[in-house]
Write a protein that holds these residues in place. Structure first.
Motif, PDB file in Angstrom:
ATOM      1  N   GLU A   1      -2.089  12.833  -1.012  1.00  8.82           N
ATOM      2  CA  GLU A   1      -1.709  11.425  -1.062  1.00  8.82           C
ATOM      3  C   GLU A   1      -1.072  10.997   0.253  1.00  8.82           C
ATOM      4  O   GLU A   1      -0.360  11.779   0.903  1.00  8.82           O
ATOM      5  CB  GLU A   1      -0.725  11.230  -2.215  1.00  8.82           C
TER       6      GLU A   1
ATOM      7  N   TRP B   1       0.930  13.433   4.917  1.00  8.46           N
ATOM      8  CA  TRP B   1       0.409  13.418   3.554  1.00  8.46           C
ATOM      9  C   TRP B   1       1.367  14.166   2.626  1.00  8.46           C
ATOM     10  O   TRP B   1       2.258  14.879   3.068  1.00  8.46           O
ATOM     11  CB  TRP B   1      -0.955  14.110   3.504  1.00  8.46           C
TER      12      TRP B   1
ATOM     13  N   LEU C   1      -3.883  16.600  -5.872  1.00  7.67           N
ATOM     14  CA  LEU C   1      -3.965  15.373  -5.092  1.00  7.67           C
ATOM     15  C   LEU C   1      -3.441  15.580  -3.678  1.00  7.67           C
ATOM     16  O   LEU C   1      -2.473  16.314  -3.458  1.00  7.67           O
ATOM     17  CB  LEU C   1      -3.145  14.260  -5.752  1.00  7.67           C
TER      18      LEU C   1
ATOM     19  N   ASP D   1      -3.870   9.992 -10.035  1.00  4.49           N
ATOM     20  CA  ASP D   1      -4.918   9.315  -9.270  1.00  4.49           C
ATOM     21  C   ASP D   1      -5.552   8.187 -10.074  1.00  4.49           C
ATOM     22  O   ASP D   1      -5.890   7.124  -9.517  1.00  4.49           O
ATOM     23  CB  ASP D   1      -5.979  10.312  -8.815  1.00  4.49           C
TER      24      ASP D   1
ATOM     25  N   VAL E   1      -5.164   7.994  -1.957  1.00  4.23           N
ATOM     26  CA  VAL E   1      -5.068   9.282  -2.652  1.00  4.23           C
ATOM     27  C   VAL E   1      -6.453   9.903  -2.761  1.00  4.23           C
ATOM     28  O   VAL E   1      -7.456   9.197  -2.911  1.00  4.23           O
ATOM     29  CB  VAL E   1      -4.423   9.096  -4.051  1.00  4.23           C
TER      30      VAL E   1
ATOM     31  N   ARG F   1      -3.168   5.304  -9.824  1.00  5.37           N
ATOM     32  CA  ARG F   1      -3.289   4.671  -8.516  1.00  5.37           C
ATOM     33  C   ARG F   1      -4.525   3.759  -8.461  1.00  5.37           C
ATOM     34  O   ARG F   1      -4.463   2.631  -7.968  1.00  5.37           O
ATOM     35  CB  ARG F   1      -3.401   5.741  -7.432  1.00  5.37           C
TER      36      ARG F   1
ATOM     37  N   ARG G   1      -1.925  16.949 -10.024  1.00  2.00           N
ATOM     38  CA  ARG G   1      -2.452  15.715 -10.599  1.00  2.00           C
ATOM     39  C   ARG G   1      -1.603  15.250 -11.770  1.00  2.00           C
ATOM     40  O   ARG G   1      -1.470  14.044 -12.012  1.00  2.00           O
ATOM     41  CB  ARG G   1      -3.894  15.965 -11.058  1.00  2.00           C
TER      42      ARG G   1
END
Length: 416
Positions: free
Chosen positions: A199, A161, A197, A125, A141, A128, A166
């Protein structure tokens, strides 16, 4: 200031795992360092050192140390530095050791990747967020602590999704979620209770980019096309290198990836960057400051005759003028075997596959009497075939053909 006396030196953090692909990769790296007169020290857990002796024998010195514990590595490094030990570079080839490698880079003032950069790419994350802030296309995310957090993320977006750890590897705990009814199972299948996560699922063919850092900048060696098993899991079934792409698309990928690596402040060693090609262009996936797995290093060195994967990195470290990097003039592919689950009774056709003249490597991960599990992560695959050919299309066709020719006879079994 007194100049240091002795050959250039490299600290190899984490060595190899006992997997054949990891041993082969580490062997290549150490061999290429030795050929250039670089002194190598290897650190790894004592039990792993014992099971990877062929790798240890190529290093000039071996130290028993847990590379998954950065605090222990820092204490060890400070003690060694106080004794006068110095390294010109620090390198790790596996994800779990990247934190320790970065910390040791700082202790020794060596060439390597900075701690902040490694921390950023190891937390998906955070990576990202950094890429999005720098203007790169990224899937949305959400960092979640529990099922309620994840359900909230689903309510805030359209879906589908992907639920994933993580900080994970090998597709472990990665699952597609198409609606609230899938969510609880996906969360239950995560490998730990740590934050995870949710995403946005990205639609489009997937690729990876393999390359090296020379002069502090990223240089692309090849683009790999990948194939995955159907959802809900995301296990890679095969790769072919180089990917057959229009030149314009290849240039776009090259520019996007090298710019992203620069924005993330990665600067040393080798890299493996995943991405999707969408209707809107390149969407970057996970970024790794290490080589790709699944025998991608073997695909590279076959498809690019004369390439020493780590050679440009070591030549750069030694201050040798960089020459043009070789380009792919052949192709290679890897195909994993994913037979039906059950207790394995018999395997037919394997000897014929393993002895095929185009096979660069073939390995089975199961044997009669064992249980073949449903493929939910990379460790569930039953075998692998790596082939070389003149063109990507032929390499892909041959790898699939050989994989299909292996027959697994199974019977129902508990745990399958």
């Amino acid at each position: 200031m007194t100049a240091r006396v002795g050959p250039p030196s490299l600290l190899f953090v984490g060595g190899a795992s006992p997997l054949p692909s990891s041993v082969h990769l580490a062997t290549e790296m150490l061999t290429q360092a030795r050929a250039r007169g670089i002194e190598t020290h290897l650190v790894n857990k004592a039990e792993v050192l014992e099971s990877t002796r062929e790798v240890c024998e190529l290093a000039d010195a071996v130290h028993a140390l847990d590379p998954d514990r950065p605090e222990d590595c820092v204490r060890w490094a400070r003690d060694r530095a106080a004794e006068g030990l110095h390294f010109d570079a620090v390198l790790g080839l596996r994800d779990p050791v990247q934190f320790s490698a970065a910390e040791l880079t700082g202790v020794f003032g060596a060439a390597g990747n900075p701690v902040d950069a490694v921390r950023r790419v190891r937390n998906k994350d955070a990576c990202r967020e950094a890429l999005a802030a720098a203007g790169f296309r990224q899937p949305s995310v959400w960092l979640c602590s529990d099922l309620d957090d994840a359900a909230r993320a689903l309510r805030e977006s359209a879906g589908p999704w992907v639920v994933k750890p993580r900080d994970g590897l090998g597709s472990i705990g990665v699952r597609l979620v198409t609606g609230p009814e899938d969510l609880a199972r996906a969360v239950d299948e995560l490998p730990t209770q740590d934050p995870f996560l949710v995403e946005e699922f990205v639609t489009g063919p997937e690729f990876s980019v393999e390359g090296v850092f020379v002069g502090g900048g990223a240089k692309v060696l090849a683009i790999t096309a990948k194939e995955k098993l159907p959802p809900p899991y995301f296990v890679e079934l095969g790769h072919v290198l180089p990917a057959e792409l229009p030149e314009e698309t290849r240039k776009e990928i090259d520019q996007e990836v090298t710019a992203a690596l620069d924005a993330l402040d990665l600067r040393f060693g080798v890299f493996h960057v995943e991405l999707w090609l969408t209707q809107d262009g390149v969407v970057l996936g996970e970024v790794h400051a290490r080589p790709g797995g699944d025998w991608l290093h073997r695909l590279l060195t076959y498809a690019i005759p004369g390439l020493e994967f780590f050679g440009p990195v070591f030549d750069d470290l030694l201050g040798r003028p960089p020459g043009p990097l070789p380009v792919a003039t052949r192709a290679a592919a890897v195909r994993f075997l994913a037979p039906p689950p059950g207790r394995l009774l018999r395997i037919d056709g394997w000897e014929r596959v393993a002895s095929h003249p185009a096979v660069l490597y073939a390995g089975l991960f199961v044997e009669p009497g064992g249980v073949i599990r449903p493929v939910r992560d990379s460790g569930d695959r039953a075998g692998v075939v790596v082939v070389g050919a003149e063109t990507p299309a032929r390499a892909l066709e041959l790898a699939a053909e050989l994989a299909r020719s292996v027959e697994f006879e199974v019977e129902p079994a508990d745990g399958a």
